[in-house]
Write an enzyme that holds these catalytic residues in place. Structure first.
Site, PDB file in Angstrom:
ATOM      1  N   SER A  49       0.860  -1.192   0.000  1.00 33.98           N
ATOM      2  CA  SER A  49       0.000   0.000   0.000  1.00 33.98           C
ATOM      3  C   SER A  49       0.893   1.237   0.000  1.00 33.98           C
ATOM      4  CB  SER A  49      -0.856  -0.006   1.266  1.00 33.98           C
ATOM      5  OG  SER A  49      -1.575   1.199   1.393  1.00 33.98           O
ATOM      6  N   TYR A  87      -1.730  -0.266  10.994  1.00 32.15           N
ATOM      7  CA  TYR A  87      -1.818  -0.673   9.581  1.00 32.15           C
ATOM      8  C   TYR A  87      -0.563  -0.279   8.809  1.00 32.15           C
ATOM      9  CZ  TYR A  87      -3.567  -1.048   4.795  1.00 32.15           C
ATOM     10  OH  TYR A  87      -3.716  -1.370   3.463  1.00 32.15           O
TER      11      TYR A  87
HETATM   12  P1  NAP Z   1     -11.330  -6.174   1.168  1.00 32.74           P
HETATM   13  O1  NAP Z   1     -12.337  -5.903   0.111  1.00 32.74           O
HETATM   14  O2  NAP Z   1     -11.671  -5.925   2.586  1.00 32.74           O
HETATM   15  O3  NAP Z   1     -10.788  -7.670   0.987  1.00 32.74           O
HETATM   16  C1  NAP Z   1      -9.886  -8.235   1.904  1.00 32.74           C
HETATM   17  C2  NAP Z   1      -9.665  -9.686   1.561  1.00 32.74           C
HETATM   18  O4  NAP Z   1      -8.775 -10.257   2.540  1.00 32.74           O
HETATM   19  C3  NAP Z   1     -10.938 -10.496   1.580  1.00 32.74           C
HETATM   20  O5  NAP Z   1     -10.945 -11.381   0.496  1.00 32.74           O
HETATM   21  C4  NAP Z   1     -10.853 -11.241   2.897  1.00 32.74           C
HETATM   22  O6  NAP Z   1     -11.513 -12.496   2.755  1.00 32.74           O
HETATM   23  C5  NAP Z   1      -9.345 -11.452   3.033  1.00 32.74           C
HETATM   24  N1  NAP Z   1      -8.969 -11.695   4.425  1.00 32.74           N
HETATM   25  C6  NAP Z   1      -8.979 -10.832   5.464  1.00 32.74           C
HETATM   26  N2  NAP Z   1      -8.647 -11.461   6.604  1.00 32.74           N
HETATM   27  C7  NAP Z   1      -8.394 -12.761   6.279  1.00 32.74           C
HETATM   28  C8  NAP Z   1      -8.028 -13.919   7.026  1.00 32.74           C
HETATM   29  N3  NAP Z   1      -7.844 -13.896   8.357  1.00 32.74           N
HETATM   30  N4  NAP Z   1      -7.869 -15.081   6.349  1.00 32.74           N
HETATM   31  C9  NAP Z   1      -8.069 -15.142   5.028  1.00 32.74           C
HETATM   32  N5  NAP Z   1      -8.422 -14.082   4.272  1.00 32.74           N
HETATM   33  C10 NAP Z   1      -8.601 -12.906   4.896  1.00 32.74           C
HETATM   34  O7  NAP Z   1     -10.019  -5.275   0.922  1.00 32.74           O
HETATM   35  P2  NAP Z   1      -9.173  -4.937  -0.405  1.00 32.74           P
HETATM   36  O8  NAP Z   1      -9.251  -3.468  -0.594  1.00 32.74           O
HETATM   37  O9  NAP Z   1      -9.535  -5.820  -1.528  1.00 32.74           O
HETATM   38  O10 NAP Z   1      -7.719  -5.250   0.160  1.00 32.74           O
HETATM   39  C11 NAP Z   1      -6.861  -6.202  -0.438  1.00 32.74           C
HETATM   40  C12 NAP Z   1      -5.428  -5.807  -0.129  1.00 32.74           C
HETATM   41  O11 NAP Z   1      -5.162  -4.514  -0.680  1.00 32.74           O
HETATM   42  C13 NAP Z   1      -5.121  -5.684   1.367  1.00 32.74           C
HETATM   43  O12 NAP Z   1      -3.840  -6.227   1.623  1.00 32.74           O
HETATM   44  C14 NAP Z   1      -5.098  -4.175   1.598  1.00 32.74           C
HETATM   45  O13 NAP Z   1      -4.263  -3.824   2.660  1.00 32.74           O
HETATM   46  C15 NAP Z   1      -4.548  -3.698   0.277  1.00 32.74           C
HETATM   47  N6  NAP Z   1      -4.850  -2.296  -0.043  1.00 32.74           N
HETATM   48  C16 NAP Z   1      -6.141  -1.851  -0.102  1.00 32.74           C
HETATM   49  C17 NAP Z   1      -6.398  -0.518  -0.402  1.00 32.74           C
HETATM   50  C18 NAP Z   1      -7.791   0.018  -0.470  1.00 32.74           C
HETATM   51  O14 NAP Z   1      -7.965   1.255  -0.389  1.00 32.74           O
HETATM   52  N7  NAP Z   1      -8.811  -0.801  -0.662  1.00 32.74           N
HETATM   53  C19 NAP Z   1      -5.324   0.359  -0.648  1.00 32.74           C
HETATM   54  C20 NAP Z   1      -4.028  -0.130  -0.580  1.00 32.74           C
HETATM   55  C21 NAP Z   1      -3.790  -1.465  -0.300  1.00 32.74           C
HETATM   56  P3  NAP Z   1     -12.518 -13.151   3.841  1.00 32.74           P
HETATM   57  O15 NAP Z   1     -13.175 -12.045   4.590  1.00 32.74           O
HETATM   58  O16 NAP Z   1     -13.441 -13.958   2.991  1.00 32.74           O
HETATM   59  O17 NAP Z   1     -11.615 -13.999   4.667  1.00 32.74           O
END
Ligand code: NAP
Length: 237
Positions: free
Chosen positions: A141, A154
């Site tokens: 990120s 975070y």
């Molecule tokens: P999201 O929509 O909340 O998805 C998060 C994913 O992680 C879900 O598929 C969730 O699946 C999985 N997850 C969370 N805890 C878990 C656990 N204990 N075991 C297995 N799976 C788990 O968020 P996203 O935005 O797609 O984020 C994906 C990545 O991008 C993350 O690493 C986040 O830090 C990074 N990121 C996001 C943003 C943003 O603004 N959205 C910006 C920069 C970086 P389940 O709930 O089904 O387990």
């Protein structure tokens, strides 16, 4: 890398960026192994992936548990006998002042955002090396390069993840394994929807598909060169 017929594991594939990455890889002809906790969502993603003519397996796994991570890697190998791409995408953020952050929240962020990446990567490494040409993609990120109020836990995980990812890149490139760290700004997903401060409205927020396009460009480069890190920002914040 020619992505046709390759095998990829995508963690956090049930929604958001991970779902988009899984479907983007499937569209490019890659077989996918999808891991997350919510099985019904994984099944929907797998069904959509198969519409691109590839195989898709799901593994319900809580990545806080080492044995479940081992099972994810094992499933890919049992099903396909090889592994070329590991996408460490699963992650979460409790965005709160340090004064309010609980130990459980801190531990969960470090377990999923950082420890699980190490465990999955270590378990996958012998197989990725054997492939001759392979990738680890770590979704970090811009929070791994910046600091902000409410980001004490975070941002620490994402700064750590970038450090881990860059060391891995330096260690493993001689084995044909390229390591890509992706650093997005705010992406339009459910990420942090339980956050203390709601996401500020943005005119042109990044979409998960934009992350996929950038990732595919990097994966398709010839093996002699490597994009090791990508920053993705909104053009019009
Ligand atoms: P999201 O929509 O909340 O998805 C998060 C994913 O992680 C879900 O598929 C969730 O699946 C999985 N997850 C969370 N805890 C878990 C656990 N204990 N075991 C297995 N799976 C788990 O968020 P996203 O935005 O797609 O984020 C994906 C990545 O991008 C993350 O690493 C986040 O830090 C990074 N990121 C996001 C943003 C943003 O603004 N959205 C910006 C920069 C970086 P389940 O709930 O089904 O387990």
């Amino acid at each position: 890398m020619d992505l046709t017929g390759k095998v990829a594991i995508v963690t956090g594939a049930s929604r958001g960026i991970g779902r988009a990455i899984a479907l983007g890889l499937a569209r490019a002809g890659t077989h996918v192994v999808l891991a997350a906790r919510q099985e019904s969502l994984l099944q929907q993603v797998a069904q959509q992936a198969r519409q691109h003519g590839v195989e898709a397996a799901i593994v319900r796994a809580d990545l806080r548990e080492e044995k479940e991570i081992t099972r994810v890697i094992g499933t890919a190998l049992e099903r396909f006998g090889r592994l070329e791409i590991l996408v460490n995408n699963a992650g979460l953020g409790y965005l709160k002042p340090v004064a309010d952050l609980t130990t459980a929240e801190w531990d969960e962020m470090f377990a999923v955002n950082l420890r699980a990446v190490f465990l999955a990567t270590r378990a996958a490494l012998p197989h990725l090396r054997r492939a001759g040409e392979s990738f680890v993609v770590n979704v970090a990120s811009l929070a791994g390069k910046n600091t902000f109020v409410n980001g004490g836990g975070y941002t620490a995980t994402k700064w750590g993840l970038r450090a881990f990812s860059q060391c891995l890149m330096l260690e493993e490139r001689k084995h044909g394994l390229r390591v890509l760290t992706i650093c997005p700004g705010s992406v339009d997903t459910e990420f942090g929807s339980g956050r203390a401060t709601p996401r500020p409205p943005q005119r042109d927020i990044i979409l998960p598909e934009d992350i996929v396009e950038a990732m595919l460009c990097a994966l398709k480069l010839p093996q002699r060169s490597m994009i090791s890190e990508i920053d993705i920002r909104p053009s019009n914040p």
